[in-house]
Scaffold this motif. Structure first.
Motif, short mmCIF file in Angstrom:
data_model
loop_
_atom_site.label_atom_id
_atom_site.label_comp_id
_atom_site.label_asym_id
_atom_site.label_seq_id
_atom_site.Cartn_x
_atom_site.Cartn_y
_atom_site.Cartn_z
N ASN A 133 10.43 12.58 -17.38
CA ASN A 133 10.03 11.39 -16.63
C ASN A 133 9.66 11.72 -15.19
N THR A 134 10.30 12.73 -14.61
CA THR A 134 9.88 13.20 -13.28
C THR A 134 8.43 13.64 -13.34
N TYR A 135 8.11 14.47 -14.31
CA TYR A 135 6.73 14.92 -14.52
C TYR A 135 5.80 13.74 -14.79
N PHE A 136 6.25 12.81 -15.63
CA PHE A 136 5.38 11.71 -16.05
C PHE A 136 4.96 10.84 -14.87
N SER A 137 5.81 10.73 -13.85
CA SER A 137 5.42 9.99 -12.65
C SER A 137 4.15 10.59 -12.05
N PHE B 289 10.84 17.66 -5.26
CA PHE B 289 9.65 16.89 -5.63
C PHE B 289 9.27 15.82 -4.60
N GLY B 290 10.12 15.63 -3.60
CA GLY B 290 9.86 14.61 -2.60
C GLY B 290 10.63 13.34 -2.93
N THR B 291 10.52 12.39 -2.05
CA THR B 291 11.16 11.09 -2.27
C THR B 291 10.05 10.06 -2.28
N PRO B 292 9.28 10.04 -3.36
CA PRO B 292 8.11 9.16 -3.35
C PRO B 292 8.48 7.69 -3.47
#
Length: 149
Positions: free
Chosen positions: A86-90, A140-143
């Protein structure tokens, strides 16, 4: 059907969701013809126009939802593989949104696939475990994809 996903929708449901810039329906429009069993013959599909403001909001909202789902999967349900995916899917959703905005379609459905391999390697290398969401955000950051949050 094997490794393929099959989507079946009523005509009105599909068209309503397409009008709302639903990413699943937009992805269906970009599916290569060889994978379509029976296409939708409708003038609303033939003459479909993207609404970039709605696309931006829908893409950001879905990406943000998926990012938060990743956090939930990691810390509450402790399902590491799904949390990583799900991290990737974002990021995949953001890539789809960019392709749609640039070309009106998603010409390369596999463009972001390499991000999953990278994310998976990072999770394995850093031994990401439940409670490590701060590490995920550090890498990955805090988008905040949605401007309405």
């Amino acid at each position: 059907l094997g490794r393929c996903e099959v989507s079946v929708h009523t005509r009105e449901f599909f068209l309503d969701r397409l009008e709302a810039m639903d990413m699943t329906m937009l992805t269906c429009l970009s599916t290569p013809a060889r994978f379509i069993i029976r296409g939708l013959e409708d003038d609303r599909v033939r003459h479909f126009q993207l609404k970039l403001d709605v696309l931006e909001e829908q893409t950001a909202s879905y990406a943000d939802y998926t990012w938060l789902k990743s956090h939930r999967l990691l810390d509450r349900t402790k399902v590491l593989y799904k949390a990583c995916k799900n991290t990737y899917f974002s990021f995949r959703l953001l890539d789809f949104g960019c392709q749609l905005a640039e070309t009106g379609r998603i010409p390369n459905l596999a463009a972001a696939n390499g991000i999953f391999d990278c994310a998976k390697q990072i999770w394995e290398l850093l031994l990401i475990q439940p409670g490590d969401w701060d590490v995920v955000e550090a890498v990955f950051g805090t988008p905040r994809f949605s401007t309405r949050l």
